[in-house]
Design an enzyme around this catalytic site. Sequence first.
Site, PDB file in Angstrom:
ATOM      1  N   GLU A 163       0.847  -1.201   0.000  1.00 53.49           N
ATOM      2  CA  GLU A 163       0.000   0.000   0.000  1.00 53.49           C
ATOM      3  C   GLU A 163       0.877   1.243   0.000  1.00 53.49           C
ATOM      4  O   GLU A 163       2.077   1.150   0.276  1.00 53.49           O
ATOM      5  CB  GLU A 163      -0.915  -0.015   1.230  1.00 53.49           C
ATOM      6  N   LYS A 220       2.855   4.576   1.011  1.00 56.31           N
ATOM      7  CA  LYS A 220       3.411   5.138   2.247  1.00 56.31           C
ATOM      8  C   LYS A 220       3.115   6.631   2.215  1.00 56.31           C
ATOM      9  O   LYS A 220       3.746   7.385   1.472  1.00 56.31           O
ATOM     10  CB  LYS A 220       4.914   4.891   2.339  1.00 56.31           C
ATOM     11  N   ASP A 249       2.875  10.455   3.086  1.00 55.17           N
ATOM     12  CA  ASP A 249       3.802  11.384   3.708  1.00 55.17           C
ATOM     13  C   ASP A 249       3.014  12.387   4.544  1.00 55.17           C
ATOM     14  O   ASP A 249       2.711  13.481   4.102  1.00 55.17           O
ATOM     15  CB  ASP A 249       4.604  12.098   2.612  1.00 55.17           C
ATOM     16  N   TYR A 297      -4.269   2.498   8.657  1.00 54.24           N
ATOM     17  CA  TYR A 297      -3.471   1.414   8.079  1.00 54.24           C
ATOM     18  C   TYR A 297      -2.988   0.364   9.078  1.00 54.24           C
ATOM     19  O   TYR A 297      -2.339  -0.594   8.692  1.00 54.24           O
ATOM     20  CB  TYR A 297      -2.280   1.948   7.288  1.00 54.24           C
ATOM     21  N   LYS A 354      11.240   2.761  -0.204  1.00 58.82           N
ATOM     22  CA  LYS A 354      11.245   4.198  -0.499  1.00 58.82           C
ATOM     23  C   LYS A 354      11.538   4.433  -1.976  1.00 58.82           C
ATOM     24  O   LYS A 354      12.282   3.672  -2.599  1.00 58.82           O
ATOM     25  CB  LYS A 354      12.326   4.890   0.338  1.00 58.82           C
ATOM     26  N   CYS A 377      41.386  20.377  16.147  1.00 63.22           N
ATOM     27  CA  CYS A 377      39.947  20.611  16.315  1.00 63.22           C
ATOM     28  C   CYS A 377      39.656  22.089  16.044  1.00 63.22           C
ATOM     29  O   CYS A 377      40.305  22.956  16.629  1.00 63.22           O
ATOM     30  CB  CYS A 377      39.540  20.241  17.739  1.00 63.22           C
ATOM     31  N   CYS A 385      38.516  23.749  19.703  1.00 67.66           N
ATOM     32  CA  CYS A 385      39.374  23.930  20.878  1.00 67.66           C
ATOM     33  C   CYS A 385      40.856  23.866  20.528  1.00 67.66           C
ATOM     34  O   CYS A 385      41.708  23.986  21.409  1.00 67.66           O
ATOM     35  CB  CYS A 385      39.036  22.887  21.942  1.00 67.66           C
ATOM     36  N   CYS A 433      38.750  14.793  17.930  1.00 69.15           N
ATOM     37  CA  CYS A 433      39.407  15.834  18.715  1.00 69.15           C
ATOM     38  C   CYS A 433      39.873  15.196  20.020  1.00 69.15           C
ATOM     39  O   CYS A 433      39.134  14.444  20.652  1.00 69.15           O
ATOM     40  CB  CYS A 433      38.389  16.935  18.988  1.00 69.15           C
ATOM     41  N   CYS A 482      37.146  20.660  25.377  1.00 72.01           N
ATOM     42  CA  CYS A 482      36.556  21.030  24.083  1.00 72.01           C
ATOM     43  C   CYS A 482      35.099  21.452  24.277  1.00 72.01           C
ATOM     44  O   CYS A 482      34.246  20.653  24.647  1.00 72.01           O
ATOM     45  CB  CYS A 482      36.632  19.868  23.097  1.00 72.01           C
TER      46      CYS A 482
HETATM   47  S1  IVH Z   1       2.504   0.832   9.003  1.00 69.73           S
HETATM   48  C1  IVH Z   1       4.273  -0.797  13.102  1.00 69.73           C
HETATM   49  N1  IVH Z   1       1.594   1.834   6.793  1.00 69.73           N
HETATM   50  O1  IVH Z   1       5.553   5.741   7.956  1.00 69.73           O
HETATM   51  C2  IVH Z   1       4.267  -0.134  11.787  1.00 69.73           C
HETATM   52  N2  IVH Z   1       2.991   3.214   8.130  1.00 69.73           N
HETATM   53  O2  IVH Z   1       8.417   5.591   8.295  1.00 69.73           O
HETATM   54  C3  IVH Z   1       3.067   0.671  11.545  1.00 69.73           C
HETATM   55  N3  IVH Z   1       3.314   5.474   7.230  1.00 69.73           N
HETATM   56  O3  IVH Z   1       5.505   5.618  11.460  1.00 69.73           O
HETATM   57  C4  IVH Z   1       3.220   1.561  10.388  1.00 69.73           C
HETATM   58  N4  IVH Z   1       2.075   5.213   5.444  1.00 69.73           N
HETATM   59  O4  IVH Z   1       3.763   7.096  10.240  1.00 69.73           O
HETATM   60  C5  IVH Z   1       2.353   2.058   7.868  1.00 69.73           C
HETATM   61  N5  IVH Z   1       0.668   2.583   4.813  1.00 69.73           N
HETATM   62  C6  IVH Z   1       1.414   2.803   5.892  1.00 69.73           C
HETATM   63  C7  IVH Z   1       2.052   4.048   6.114  1.00 69.73           C
HETATM   64  C8  IVH Z   1       2.838   4.213   7.262  1.00 69.73           C
HETATM   65  C9  IVH Z   1       2.830   6.050   6.132  1.00 69.73           C
HETATM   66  C10 IVH Z   1       4.229   6.128   8.183  1.00 69.73           C
HETATM   67  C11 IVH Z   1       3.960   5.847   9.634  1.00 69.73           C
HETATM   68  C12 IVH Z   1       5.243   5.257  10.146  1.00 69.73           C
HETATM   69  C13 IVH Z   1       6.230   5.807   9.188  1.00 69.73           C
HETATM   70  C14 IVH Z   1       7.510   5.023   9.147  1.00 69.73           C
END
Ligand code: IVH
Length: 697
Positions: A128, A130, A132, A239, A327, A421, A424, A439, A445
């Site tokens: 699914e 991710k 932002d 999610y 990613k 350094c 210092c 250092c 320092c």
């Molecule tokens: S699952 C235990 N699913 O990405 C894991 N996270 O970089 C539960 N995020 O902390 C997270 N989309 O805030 C999950 N489809 C998705 C997501 C997602 C965004 C975020 C979430 C997580 C962060 C990690």
Amino acid sequence: MSDTLFDMNASDALEKARSRYKKLIKEILHHDAQYHGEDNPEISDADYDALRKELEKIEESFPALISKDSPSTKVGSVPSKGFKKIKHAVAMLSLGNVFSEEELDDFLVRVRKFLGLSDDDLVEITAEPKIDGLSCSLRYEKGVLIQAATRGDGYEGEDILANVKTIVDIPHQLPKGVPDVLEVRGEVYMRRGDFIKLNEKQEENAKAPFANPRNAAAGSLRQLDASITAERPLYFFGYALGDVSEIFSDTQWGIREKLKEWGFTEANPSALCQNAKDIMAYYGSISEVRPDLNFEIDGVVYKVNRLDYQERLGFVSRAPRWAIAHKFPAEEAVTILNGIDIQVGRTGVLTPVARLEPITVGGVVVSNATLHNADEIERLDVRIGDHITIKRAGDVIPKVLGVVENKRQADAKPYEFPQVCPVCNSKAIREEGEVAYRCTGGLICEAQAVERLKHFVSRLAFDIDGLGAKIIEQFWQDGLIKTPADIFTLQSRDKDSLTPIRAREGWGDQSARNLFESIEQKRMIEFNRFIYALGIRQIGEATAKKLAATYGDLKTLRAAMKAADDHEGEAYQDLINIEDIGPSVADDLVGFFTEDHNLELLDQLDEVLGIQAYEAPSVGDSPVAGKTVVFTGTLTQMTRSEAKAKAEMLGGKVAGSVSKKTDYVVAGEDAGSKLKKATELGVSVLSEQEWLDLIGS
Ligand code: IVH
């Protein structure tokens, strides 16, 4: 001055007071809104306090004027403590990352290996987007939304219920039949179009635009005044689950479907994949549609579909073993290297930082990039004035990839790494086998001392509200905080000071009070956080926890580290017996605890703090809580990794070798020398089945 309110005839004075009073109310309410609502104060705390004092004085002298609109009559008008904190019933952790197909394959292999599955066994994976945005946990009890919290440090977040209630696609009430306790986790986000509109509005109102939808969502959600959140268009994708009183699905895919049925929105496109080929096909297709989605994503998330597998896989450190984020590739850009600065870290490491001609990469302006160390500069042969390629992946610090060769100035000289350094002036040396220059200034320092203090108050350490890196630097400069213990004597010293904190520029009564209060709140500290805060080389959050679990309290730890100075002795063996602690980490630890100035620091801290002895995670009446277990031989019903993870989850300590302190040796097939040693020492030996019976699985 003769023309004050208080030396005129009575009615003149009353009239003048009335007019001033009205103005003051208006002004104060305006500044309240700027401060609490917009996070954007226009005047200093001192000036604000002066207005409040003037108002109070008028009210005291002319009680008849007191208006119900006065800020002094509103109890909640100075909610400057921010949001209430909420402890998560189930930790909200983060995700590991992969950036390539190979790394994805490694993840799938790891999952199979941990579960002891063969290549032919089916392991379904959900895929699914991710999103932002900002993660958030919603708690429903008997179907009613009663709590909403930000992630915070994963264990404790902030109460944002009032704000969350303004989000249009978050149900306040769930249909009948949902579990009594249900925590839904997901992402609060802003749609692209709304983000552009919001920024236009910001500009019209002469306010700074938000850098990206994520920041806009965060800025909108973390408003103390929920009516501002209500004006900002935010949405939510569910999610994952947190605390739940009843299991209602066997699979991750099933959870998605249920959440949809109960009124939550699920992010799409999504897919249920059978193998790596399906997963990569999904990844390829989402990369294509990414520009057309109306929300920003920075990758995709894969989760093992079967919940029983998820449960067995559990977590490692701060991320689940059953999920991973894939990613999108980093974005690259070419810019000019204006200079190289050397930063000095808390352990004295000198890190070269590239100062760049600012450039936008993936929607964010970048003006610094890391060059890692002297070898890297030499390998890339970067010279000041060069055109260089930089790469930015997600939230990580951008790095320098290389030089655009044909654009080099004829007179560009190779960079010479400093031998001293920059702060210092002590000699910088590179120990054998190390890549970094360090250092040698140690305590003299300043850079190291300040960085240590910053680490001490950082999020996973003392996490003191209102005492961030900037304030630490200022207070250090002004001699207010020189050592960690100084933080906890700040208030008592301030009382007698001729230049108290409240009189500093940008400060006032209220903000000084808030700071002292948040310091007070952290005077009691968990032992593992305390160890981490000390900033000992190589001791991160996870190792600090293991040390806390093994030694329990500071006195025991100190004595054990002192004894471990003798490498032949038992204390040293015990130390390197702890998982993840090898001779190098042990050296750093023992080194720290045998330096006089560190012991002095510990004495000082012990005096001003209440360090709470370590409490094993609450695991009911687990028969292995606090017990040391050694696994040996081949296990048949679970893999060694799974067995270890389970023992730790139940509050046990897993060691690598057998000693008198071992409580159980679990001997699988073909167990050898460890079993022999256990028998010699009279340690209880359990078969795999006896172990499973003991822990009730
Ligand atoms: S699952 C235990 N699913 O990405 C894991 N996270 O970089 C539960 N995020 O902390 C997270 N989309 O805030 C999950 N489809 C998705 C997501 C997602 C965004 C975020 C979430 C997580 C962060 C990690």
